[in-house]
Design a protein around this motif. Sequence first.
Motif, PDB file in Angstrom:
ATOM      1  N   TYR A  12      10.544   3.081  65.767  1.00 54.25           N
ATOM      2  CA  TYR A  12      11.061   4.442  65.941  1.00 54.25           C
ATOM      3  C   TYR A  12      10.428   5.466  64.999  1.00 54.25           C
ATOM      4  N   ASN A  13       9.590   5.007  64.045  1.00 51.79           N
ATOM      5  CA  ASN A  13       9.026   5.898  63.024  1.00 51.79           C
ATOM      6  C   ASN A  13      10.090   6.485  62.100  1.00 51.79           C
ATOM      7  N   ILE A  14      11.182   5.778  61.881  1.00 51.31           N
ATOM      8  CA  ILE A  14      12.217   6.266  60.962  1.00 51.31           C
ATOM      9  C   ILE A  14      12.352   5.286  59.798  1.00 51.31           C
ATOM     10  N   ASN A  15      11.193   4.961  59.199  1.00 54.17           N
ATOM     11  CA  ASN A  15      11.165   3.975  58.125  1.00 54.17           C
ATOM     12  C   ASN A  15      11.824   4.464  56.846  1.00 54.17           C
ATOM     13  N   GLY A  16      12.034   5.758  56.688  1.00 58.35           N
ATOM     14  CA  GLY A  16      12.615   6.255  55.450  1.00 58.35           C
ATOM     15  C   GLY A  16      14.121   6.165  55.376  1.00 58.35           C
ATOM     16  N   VAL A  17      14.782   6.037  56.534  1.00 56.54           N
ATOM     17  CA  VAL A  17      16.244   6.044  56.556  1.00 56.54           C
ATOM     18  C   VAL A  17      16.839   4.885  55.762  1.00 56.54           C
ATOM     19  N   PRO A  18      16.404   3.629  55.958  1.00 57.31           N
ATOM     20  CA  PRO A  18      16.981   2.551  55.150  1.00 57.31           C
ATOM     21  C   PRO A  18      16.772   2.745  53.659  1.00 57.31           C
ATOM     22  N   GLY A  55      18.796   3.992  48.294  1.00 62.26           N
ATOM     23  CA  GLY A  55      18.774   4.810  47.081  1.00 62.26           C
ATOM     24  C   GLY A  55      20.097   5.494  46.817  1.00 62.26           C
ATOM     25  N   THR A  56      20.772   5.916  47.888  1.00 56.58           N
ATOM     26  CA  THR A  56      22.083   6.551  47.733  1.00 56.58           C
ATOM     27  C   THR A  56      23.103   5.563  47.179  1.00 56.58           C
ATOM     28  N   LEU A  57      23.077   4.342  47.723  1.00 50.98           N
ATOM     29  CA  LEU A  57      24.020   3.331  47.252  1.00 50.98           C
ATOM     30  C   LEU A  57      23.678   2.835  45.845  1.00 50.98           C
TER      31      LEU A  57
END
Length: 249
Positions: A149-155, A160-162
């Motif tokens: 999907y080209n959304i490799n940054g979401v995980p 990083g947030t957690l």
Amino acid sequence: MSMSLIMLAVAAVFVGALMRSIFGFGEAIVSMPLLTLLPIPLQTSVSLIGLAGLTVAILTVVSGWRHIERPVLLRLAISTVIGIPVGLYVLNSIPSYIITSGLGIFLVGYGMYCLLKKRLSKAMEQPRLNSRGWVWPFGFASGVLGSAYNINGVPVMIYGTLRRWSPERLRGTLQAHFLISGVLVVIGHALGGLWTADAFILYAYSLPVILLATGLGVLLNKRIPAKKFERILFIIIIALGILLLLPRG
């Protein structure tokens, strides 16, 4: 392809690149849903955003280099490599309507998470992911979602947030990860046969607006309250996810 279709695709790339340059992420989760609404093959859209994302990463990684979490970045890169073939298999073996529906569900869930994460973080005085081993599944998910999907940054954003990284550390690590995983994903797209002449045509038309969006994003990042724009961005993401779930004629 007609010129009107090319201009619409370029506009979708511009909006995503602008979001990425302002907030450090969000390019593909904005551009991909917009491109799926156009009569462009999914494989062409995926390879186009892969090339565009790598270009933005090259342009933005220098500014945040000193804030990178280097040990985590190495483990992310290794686990991302493992996940890329899985994402390519998903993309080539599952009907596109299933992929777009899955992407819609993911966007709604992710947007809701981002809107609620500040409330959730108030209840967390310590990082929820204390073990370093957690980076491996998040990196694997980054590889799968990146190649499919080209959304490799979401995980990585969620990880990083957690981990309660500072904004500088999160942004810097994200940009470096985008650069490394972007190279790997683009290579995976090439080996997986996703590159098409149309993708390169669209990328050539998009390159000037990518440069424009990157420069404009740097200026807006300094002048516009980021918190307000983050909330707007997440609302847009949820709306786009819902749009992808609507039946089409």
